[in-house]
Design a protein around this motif. Structure first.
Motif, PDB file in Angstrom:
ATOM      1  N   ARG A   1       9.637  -8.529   4.749  1.00 23.16           N
ATOM      2  CA  ARG A   1      10.969  -8.069   4.374  1.00 23.16           C
ATOM      3  C   ARG A   1      11.556  -8.968   3.299  1.00 23.16           C
ATOM      4  NH1 ARG A   1      14.243  -8.122   9.773  1.00 23.16           N
ATOM      5  NH2 ARG A   1      13.188 -10.137   9.895  1.00 23.16           N
ATOM      6  N   SER A   2      12.234  -8.345   2.403  1.00 16.02           N
ATOM      7  CA  SER A   2      12.870  -9.118   1.337  1.00 16.02           C
ATOM      8  C   SER A   2      14.205  -9.643   1.847  1.00 16.02           C
ATOM      9  CB  SER A   2      13.075  -8.244   0.094  1.00 16.02           C
ATOM     10  OG  SER A   2      13.891  -7.127   0.415  1.00 16.02           O
ATOM     11  N   GLY A   3      14.683 -10.665   1.217  1.00 14.97           N
ATOM     12  CA  GLY A   3      15.958 -11.247   1.607  1.00 14.97           C
ATOM     13  C   GLY A   3      16.683 -11.774   0.394  1.00 14.97           C
ATOM     14  N   ASP A   4      17.594 -12.697   0.640  1.00 12.12           N
ATOM     15  CA  ASP A   4      18.400 -13.220  -0.463  1.00 12.12           C
ATOM     16  C   ASP A   4      18.297 -14.738  -0.578  1.00 12.12           C
ATOM     17  OD1 ASP A   4      19.657 -13.850   1.866  1.00 12.12           O
ATOM     18  OD2 ASP A   4      21.606 -13.001   1.332  1.00 12.12           O
ATOM     19  N   ILE A   5      17.284 -15.325   0.092  1.00  9.25           N
ATOM     20  CA  ILE A   5      17.133 -16.777   0.056  1.00  9.25           C
ATOM     21  C   ILE A   5      15.814 -17.139  -0.617  1.00  9.25           C
ATOM     22  CG2 ILE A   5      16.899 -18.881   1.441  1.00  9.25           C
ATOM     23  CD1 ILE A   5      18.639 -17.575   3.558  1.00  9.25           C
ATOM     24  N   SER A   6      15.897 -17.932  -1.644  1.00 10.45           N
ATOM     25  CA  SER A   6      14.704 -18.423  -2.335  1.00 10.45           C
ATOM     26  C   SER A   6      14.531 -19.906  -2.034  1.00 10.45           C
ATOM     27  CB  SER A   6      14.834 -18.217  -3.862  1.00 10.45           C
ATOM     28  OG  SER A   6      14.874 -16.841  -4.168  1.00 10.45           O
ATOM     29  N   LEU A   7      13.314 -20.288  -1.725  1.00  6.91           N
ATOM     30  CA  LEU A   7      12.996 -21.677  -1.406  1.00  6.91           C
ATOM     31  C   LEU A   7      12.094 -22.230  -2.488  1.00  6.91           C
ATOM     32  CD1 LEU A   7      12.270 -21.190   2.414  1.00  6.91           C
ATOM     33  CD2 LEU A   7      14.391 -22.004   1.361  1.00  6.91           C
ATOM     34  N   ASN A   8      12.496 -23.336  -3.083  1.00  5.95           N
ATOM     35  CA  ASN A   8      11.722 -23.911  -4.187  1.00  5.95           C
ATOM     36  C   ASN A   8      11.705 -25.439  -4.052  1.00  5.95           C
ATOM     37  OD1 ASN A   8      10.240 -24.066  -6.561  1.00  5.95           O
ATOM     38  ND2 ASN A   8      12.063 -24.129  -7.861  1.00  5.95           N
ATOM     39  N   PHE A   9      10.811 -25.908  -3.206  1.00  6.29           N
ATOM     40  CA  PHE A   9      10.657 -27.356  -2.981  1.00  6.29           C
ATOM     41  C   PHE A   9       9.185 -27.728  -3.181  1.00  6.29           C
ATOM     42  CE2 PHE A   9      14.224 -25.968  -0.358  1.00  6.29           C
ATOM     43  CZ  PHE A   9      15.219 -26.872  -0.707  1.00  6.29           C
ATOM     44  N   PRO A  10       8.745 -27.835  -4.437  1.00  6.21           N
ATOM     45  CA  PRO A  10       7.342 -28.206  -4.670  1.00  6.21           C
ATOM     46  C   PRO A  10       7.156 -29.725  -4.561  1.00  6.21           C
ATOM     47  CG  PRO A  10       8.434 -27.754  -6.762  1.00  6.21           C
ATOM     48  CD  PRO A  10       9.458 -27.520  -5.691  1.00  6.21           C
ATOM     49  N   ALA A  11       6.355 -30.141  -3.584  1.00  7.80           N
ATOM     50  CA  ALA A  11       6.061 -31.565  -3.385  1.00  7.80           C
ATOM     51  C   ALA A  11       7.343 -32.400  -3.370  1.00  7.80           C
ATOM     52  CB  ALA A  11       5.102 -32.060  -4.458  1.00  7.80           C
ATOM     53  N   ALA A  12       8.305 -31.970  -2.559  1.00 10.88           N
ATOM     54  CA  ALA A  12       9.598 -32.662  -2.495  1.00 10.88           C
ATOM     55  C   ALA A  12       9.602 -33.649  -1.325  1.00 10.88           C
ATOM     56  CB  ALA A  12      10.722 -31.648  -2.328  1.00 10.88           C
ATOM     57  N   ASP A  13      10.442 -34.639  -1.427  1.00 11.74           N
ATOM     58  CA  ASP A  13      10.592 -35.604  -0.332  1.00 11.74           C
ATOM     59  C   ASP A  13      11.079 -34.884   0.921  1.00 11.74           C
ATOM     60  OD1 ASP A  13      10.887 -38.686   0.360  1.00 11.74           O
ATOM     61  OD2 ASP A  13      12.649 -37.648   1.159  1.00 11.74           O
ATOM     62  N   VAL A  14      10.594 -35.320   2.072  1.00 12.48           N
ATOM     63  CA  VAL A  14      10.920 -34.635   3.317  1.00 12.48           C
ATOM     64  C   VAL A  14      12.422 -34.622   3.571  1.00 12.48           C
ATOM     65  CG1 VAL A  14      10.561 -36.746   4.699  1.00 12.48           C
ATOM     66  CG2 VAL A  14      10.408 -34.495   5.788  1.00 12.48           C
ATOM     67  N   ARG A  15      13.134 -35.655   3.156  1.00 15.68           N
ATOM     68  CA  ARG A  15      14.578 -35.699   3.377  1.00 15.68           C
ATOM     69  C   ARG A  15      15.301 -34.695   2.494  1.00 15.68           C
ATOM     70  NH1 ARG A  15      12.646 -40.438   4.920  1.00 15.68           N
ATOM     71  NH2 ARG A  15      13.675 -41.542   6.687  1.00 15.68           N
ATOM     72  N   VAL A  16      14.775 -34.500   1.306  1.00 15.74           N
ATOM     73  CA  VAL A  16      15.375 -33.508   0.404  1.00 15.74           C
ATOM     74  C   VAL A  16      15.189 -32.106   0.975  1.00 15.74           C
ATOM     75  CG1 VAL A  16      15.248 -32.477  -1.893  1.00 15.74           C
ATOM     76  CG2 VAL A  16      15.069 -34.970  -1.623  1.00 15.74           C
ATOM     77  N   VAL A  17      13.998 -31.842   1.487  1.00 20.05           N
ATOM     78  CA  VAL A  17      13.715 -30.521   2.068  1.00 20.05           C
ATOM     79  C   VAL A  17      14.572 -30.304   3.314  1.00 20.05           C
ATOM     80  CG1 VAL A  17      11.942 -29.065   3.108  1.00 20.05           C
ATOM     81  CG2 VAL A  17      11.369 -30.521   1.155  1.00 20.05           C
ATOM     82  N   ALA A  18      14.679 -31.325   4.149  1.00 17.56           N
ATOM     83  CA  ALA A  18      15.465 -31.197   5.365  1.00 17.56           C
ATOM     84  C   ALA A  18      16.927 -30.905   5.054  1.00 17.56           C
ATOM     85  CB  ALA A  18      15.352 -32.474   6.196  1.00 17.56           C
ATOM     86  N   GLN A  19      17.474 -31.606   4.080  1.00 17.21           N
ATOM     87  CA  GLN A  19      18.864 -31.378   3.719  1.00 17.21           C
ATOM     88  C   GLN A  19      19.041 -29.991   3.121  1.00 17.21           C
ATOM     89  OE1 GLN A  19      21.736 -33.194   4.256  1.00 17.21           O
ATOM     90  NE2 GLN A  19      22.685 -31.322   3.442  1.00 17.21           N
ATOM     91  N   GLY A  20      18.117 -29.596   2.248  1.00 17.13           N
ATOM     92  CA  GLY A  20      18.256 -28.312   1.577  1.00 17.13           C
ATOM     93  C   GLY A  20      18.114 -27.133   2.528  1.00 17.13           C
TER      94      GLY A  20
END
Length: 308
Positions: free
Chosen positions: A73-92
């Motif tokens: 199903r399509s939605g309205d949230i795009s996730l773009n965390f390529p090789a990001a720090d785990v804290r950055v991903v967690a916050q985002g």
């Protein structure tokens, strides 16, 4: 007095009759035995005794709907965390998108890749995060309403007990009713490695440990197999009157379960020595009538051969 069916009893005539049988009608189970006429049967009986047969029909097999195919199903949230720090991903993800309270355990570090090619619905975000963390050897647990990202082995050791609905890495116990827990572990180990931590044969339970998605998939697989298989099986106990049942079983088995038979594996035959009986088990009730008829033929053939 029970007479013995010669072991050399030829199945050539049976095979010949079977070879002349018409092909099965589409949509019907393959014929277990070829039909026979009086001229094709064994010599006329010397007495009128018939085999005793007790047949217990299984319950009609319920129609189980195929599980729905997953729909992207399509939605309205795009996730773009390529090789990001785990804290950055967690916050985002946990903080900005899902608005969930979280912490990153002390000492946890690493990079996480979480990228979607198309927008996804909000309901799918948490599962995608769990998969991304697992790929980085990290896990997320929930306790007291707070989510904690920690090393995967620590998440497993945390031992958070789930009732089946808790989000995050957790442990839960599943009790089986009809199938053996050890056998189900073999199945799950091949599909979801590491999810089954241990089994308890006495309680017939499995201890599952994994992400939300892993535990959901494991429960769904177990639900498919943990059913009363015997309820849908039909049974027949057939007692020959003239011939040793242990000699009849191999002859019938050659016809039903030969390597090239379309009915191979559909009927199980067990000789019951104490009763001089033959137990036939099948999911197709009509096969039991065929088995009874052919046991009758071979039972009479045993008598005829004794008199020759």
């Amino acid at each position: 007095m029970k007479r013995h069916l010669p072991l050399a009893l030829s199945m050539t005539a049976v095979a010949a009759v079977a070879g002349c049988a018409p092909p099965p009608v589409a949509g019907l189970p393959p014929a277990l035995m070829p039909e026979f006429t009086a001229s094709q049967a064994a010599s006329p009986p010397l007495d009128d005794r018939q085999v005793r047969a007790t047949i217990v029909a299984g319950a009609p097999r319920a129609v189980v709907a195929a599980p729905p195919q997953p729909v992207l199903r399509s939605g309205d949230i795009s996730l773009n965390f390529p090789a990001a720090d785990v804290r950055v991903v967690a916050q985002g993800v946990l903080g900005d998108i899902l608005r969930l309270p979280f912490i990153v355990a002390p000492g946890v570090a690493g990079t996480v890749t979480l990228v979607t090619s198309t927008p996804v619905p909000r309901a799918s975000v948490f599962a995608l995060l769990e998969d991304a963390l697992k790929a980085a050897n990290l896990g997320i647990t929930q306790q007291g309403g707070v989510f904690t990202i920690r090393a995967l082995d620590q998440a497993r050791a945390q031992g958070v007990i789930a009732g089946g609905d808790i989000m995050g890495f957790a442990t839960e116990t599943v009790t089986l009713q009809f199938v053996n827990a050890d056998e189900m572990r073999k199945l799950l180990d091949g599909i979801l490695p590491g999810v089954v931590q241990r089994t308890d044969p006495g309680q017939n339970t499995l201890l599952l440990s994994g992400t939300t998605g892993q535990r959901i998939n494991a429960r769904a697989l177990l639900a498919q197999f943990d059913v009363n298989w015997l309820r849908n099986m039909s049974f027949a106990l057939i007692v020959p009157q003239r011939t040793d049942a242990r000699l009849i079983v191999p002859e019938i088995d050659k016809l039903i379960n030969s390597p090239d038979a379309p009915t191979r594996g559909l009927v199980r035959l067990i000789a019951m020595e104490q009763l001089n009986g033959i137990l036939a088990i099948t999911a197709q009730r009509q096969y039991l009538d065929d088995v009874r008829r052919w046991i009758e033929i071979l039972d009479r053939e045993g008598q005829n051969n004794e008199r020759r």
